[in-house]
Write a protein that holds these residues in place. Sequence first.
Motif, PDB file in Angstrom:
ATOM      1  N   SER A 320     -16.691  -2.335  23.821  1.00 13.99           N
ATOM      2  CA  SER A 320     -17.355  -3.433  23.125  1.00 13.99           C
ATOM      3  C   SER A 320     -16.922  -3.341  21.663  1.00 13.99           C
ATOM      4  CB  SER A 320     -18.884  -3.280  23.275  1.00 13.99           C
ATOM      5  OG  SER A 320     -19.575  -4.247  22.542  1.00 13.99           O
ATOM      6  N   GLN A 321     -15.767  -3.942  21.361  1.00 12.81           N
ATOM      7  CA  GLN A 321     -15.114  -3.702  20.078  1.00 12.81           C
ATOM      8  C   GLN A 321     -15.926  -4.201  18.889  1.00 12.81           C
ATOM      9  OE1 GLN A 321     -11.470  -5.921  18.747  1.00 12.81           O
ATOM     10  NE2 GLN A 321     -10.487  -3.937  18.986  1.00 12.81           N
ATOM     11  N   GLY A 322     -16.647  -5.293  19.074  1.00 12.29           N
ATOM     12  CA  GLY A 322     -17.357  -5.900  17.957  1.00 12.29           C
ATOM     13  C   GLY A 322     -18.428  -5.030  17.346  1.00 12.29           C
ATOM     14  N   ASP A 323     -19.025  -4.109  18.141  1.00  8.08           N
ATOM     15  CA  ASP A 323     -20.024  -3.200  17.582  1.00  8.08           C
ATOM     16  C   ASP A 323     -19.626  -1.733  17.750  1.00  8.08           C
ATOM     17  OD1 ASP A 323     -20.445  -2.827  20.277  1.00  8.08           O
ATOM     18  OD2 ASP A 323     -22.483  -3.615  20.307  1.00  8.08           O
ATOM     19  N   SER A 324     -18.348  -1.481  18.053  1.00  2.00           N
ATOM     20  CA  SER A 324     -17.803  -0.118  18.150  1.00  2.00           C
ATOM     21  C   SER A 324     -18.592   0.750  19.130  1.00  2.00           C
ATOM     22  CB  SER A 324     -17.774   0.549  16.771  1.00  2.00           C
ATOM     23  OG  SER A 324     -16.901  -0.135  15.897  1.00  2.00           O
ATOM     24  N   THR A 325     -18.929   0.163  20.296  1.00  2.00           N
ATOM     25  CA  THR A 325     -19.605   0.918  21.340  1.00  2.00           C
ATOM     26  C   THR A 325     -18.891   0.693  22.668  1.00  2.00           C
ATOM     27  OG1 THR A 325     -21.179  -0.829  21.969  1.00  2.00           O
ATOM     28  CG2 THR A 325     -21.810   0.632  20.141  1.00  2.00           C
ATOM     29  N   PHE A 326     -19.433   1.307  23.725  1.00  2.00           N
ATOM     30  CA  PHE A 326     -18.881   1.172  25.069  1.00  2.00           C
ATOM     31  C   PHE A 326     -20.030   0.927  26.046  1.00  2.00           C
ATOM     32  CE2 PHE A 326     -16.099   3.866  22.636  1.00  2.00           C
ATOM     33  CZ  PHE A 326     -14.812   3.461  22.974  1.00  2.00           C
ATOM     34  N   TYR A 327     -19.745   0.136  27.088  1.00  2.00           N
ATOM     35  CA  TYR A 327     -20.691  -0.055  28.185  1.00  2.00           C
ATOM     36  C   TYR A 327     -20.084   0.508  29.462  1.00  2.00           C
ATOM     37  CZ  TYR A 327     -23.630  -3.043  25.311  1.00  2.00           C
ATOM     38  OH  TYR A 327     -24.465  -3.520  24.324  1.00  2.00           O
ATOM     39  N   THR A 328     -20.955   1.018  30.333  1.00  2.00           N
ATOM     40  CA  THR A 328     -20.495   1.559  31.607  1.00  2.00           C
ATOM     41  C   THR A 328     -21.139   0.800  32.758  1.00  2.00           C
ATOM     42  OG1 THR A 328     -22.212   3.281  31.543  1.00  2.00           O
ATOM     43  CG2 THR A 328     -20.015   3.866  30.714  1.00  2.00           C
ATOM     44  N   TYR A 329     -20.382   0.739  33.872  1.00  2.00           N
ATOM     45  CA  TYR A 329     -20.808   0.016  35.061  1.00  2.00           C
ATOM     46  C   TYR A 329     -20.465   0.844  36.294  1.00  2.00           C
ATOM     47  CZ  TYR A 329     -20.580  -3.874  31.756  1.00  2.00           C
ATOM     48  OH  TYR A 329     -20.754  -4.684  30.653  1.00  2.00           O
ATOM     49  N   ASP A 330     -21.284   0.726  37.331  1.00  2.00           N
ATOM     50  CA  ASP A 330     -20.950   1.371  38.592  1.00  2.00           C
ATOM     51  C   ASP A 330     -19.646   0.800  39.126  1.00  2.00           C
ATOM     52  OD1 ASP A 330     -22.074   3.026  41.059  1.00  2.00           O
ATOM     53  OD2 ASP A 330     -21.268   1.135  41.844  1.00  2.00           O
ATOM     54  N   ARG A 331     -18.752   1.689  39.507  1.00  2.00           N
ATOM     55  CA  ARG A 331     -17.417   1.264  39.922  1.00  2.00           C
ATOM     56  C   ARG A 331     -17.453   0.323  41.129  1.00  2.00           C
ATOM     57  NH1 ARG A 331     -13.233   5.463  42.770  1.00  2.00           N
ATOM     58  NH2 ARG A 331     -11.609   3.962  43.375  1.00  2.00           N
ATOM     59  N   LEU A 332     -18.334   0.578  42.095  1.00  2.00           N
ATOM     60  CA  LEU A 332     -18.337  -0.203  43.330  1.00  2.00           C
ATOM     61  C   LEU A 332     -19.157  -1.474  43.215  1.00  2.00           C
ATOM     62  CD1 LEU A 332     -17.366  -0.352  46.233  1.00  2.00           C
ATOM     63  CD2 LEU A 332     -19.382   0.963  46.928  1.00  2.00           C
ATOM     64  N   THR A 333     -20.357  -1.382  42.610  1.00  2.00           N
ATOM     65  CA  THR A 333     -21.263  -2.530  42.572  1.00  2.00           C
ATOM     66  C   THR A 333     -21.223  -3.304  41.261  1.00  2.00           C
ATOM     67  OG1 THR A 333     -23.122  -1.247  41.676  1.00  2.00           O
ATOM     68  CG2 THR A 333     -22.826  -1.257  44.081  1.00  2.00           C
ATOM     69  N   ASN A 334     -20.635  -2.705  40.213  1.00  2.00           N
ATOM     70  CA  ASN A 334     -20.612  -3.259  38.852  1.00  2.00           C
ATOM     71  C   ASN A 334     -21.999  -3.327  38.222  1.00  2.00           C
ATOM     72  OD1 ASN A 334     -18.029  -5.599  39.814  1.00  2.00           O
ATOM     73  ND2 ASN A 334     -17.794  -3.546  39.011  1.00  2.00           N
ATOM     74  N   ARG A 335     -22.945  -2.588  38.771  1.00  2.00           N
ATOM     75  CA  ARG A 335     -24.281  -2.520  38.174  1.00  2.00           C
ATOM     76  C   ARG A 335     -24.202  -1.862  36.797  1.00  2.00           C
ATOM     77  NH1 ARG A 335     -28.061   1.607  38.197  1.00  2.00           N
ATOM     78  NH2 ARG A 335     -26.745   2.783  39.651  1.00  2.00           N
TER      79      ARG A 335
END
Length: 403
Positions: A320-335
């Motif tokens: 998330s470049q605009g706020d210099s952070t990262f988000y994570t998601y479950d690989r299979l479900t994208n939760r």
Amino acid sequence: MRRMLTVTALAAGTLLTIIPGTAHAAGLKEVRATVETPALYDDEAGGDANADDPAIWVNPADRGASLVIATAKNGGLRVYDLKGRERQAIATPPDGRFNNVDLIGDLVVVTDRGLDKLRFYRVDAKRGRLVDVTATDVPLAFSADQAEVEDQRTAYGLGLFRDTDGTIYAVVSRRSTPEVGLFKILVSKDQVSYRKVDALTLPSTFTLPNRTTWSPCNDPGDGPQVEGTVIDPTTRIAYLAQEKVGLWKIPVWGGKFRGSAQSVERVKEFGIPATYDAEEEDCVVDYAADPGFGGRIAADVEGLTIYQTGPLSGTLLVSSQGDSTFYTYDRLTNRPLGHLAVVAGKKIDGAEHCDGAAVVSTPLPGYPNGLLVVHDGEETPTDPERETTNFKFLDAGIVFNRR
């Protein structure tokens, strides 16, 4: 809680359904790098080197001799060891500009956005160095001729995968457009080339739930481009980061994109009116007029990488470049799973405005749970007169909760 809404996207006359990502209220997790690479300087004295995108090569015979291979735009490629020390610098060809890099096995592929071509290197494991194996007659990736190359709507983002028959393909985005191409990699003796076999165009205009029409603001004449790209090696789902729109996914196999792209999550700015300011050479977003249809990612959505823990388990990491952070998601479900930032420690600064990221789950010396490498777009300390960038190395376990 954000309302769950369905947004209809208008793309080349076709109606696509976009399912918004689910809001996630987890707190921000702070992690710290243990290693960083030397600073790169984007000026004449520094060789116009601007760090951008990394890839990780795991040495199958000696994990301690594994390498991080990274683009430096006009500065070419940089090759680092696991302690962040530079082991090799590869210059671009005349007028070249290396943007993104990915690898499969010992084959390294780079997008040359300056020349609108793909370039290829083999890792010489014995010497720990890259060897150029690009065929002399590789075609232009997107442009019809050299005059079109000069417009710089050229090969940009990149992700590789191996299909069920063993064929290697590259998913490549086109700069300043919403176009994405699929290229078959052609290996012949000691030379490598490619052939374009399919293409898709992501939406650039959207009809919002309030019946208004919205398009993301870009430089005049440009479209909403994709850069961050990763393909799940098991499911062969391609994830595409359309910078000012959001994160998409689409199956790709058998030499074709399959079906229509679906939205995983939108950027925060989705649906908000914005205008281009010619004097500032940037878009001005009217946040006060936010209709409330956006997601969590602060534009631009950038680097993508998958931390694999099993055939179908693991985590998708999104910059998330605009706020210099990262988000994570479950690989299979994208939760949605978590939200994190690489912050400054006692000796190493954090990672700001991250472009590219790469991760492996293979245990490596100094990285018992695998290695995560992220781009730092604002290396500190820095001379205010010089644009300074580099890469940060982290044990993947502290990011993906493996320890």
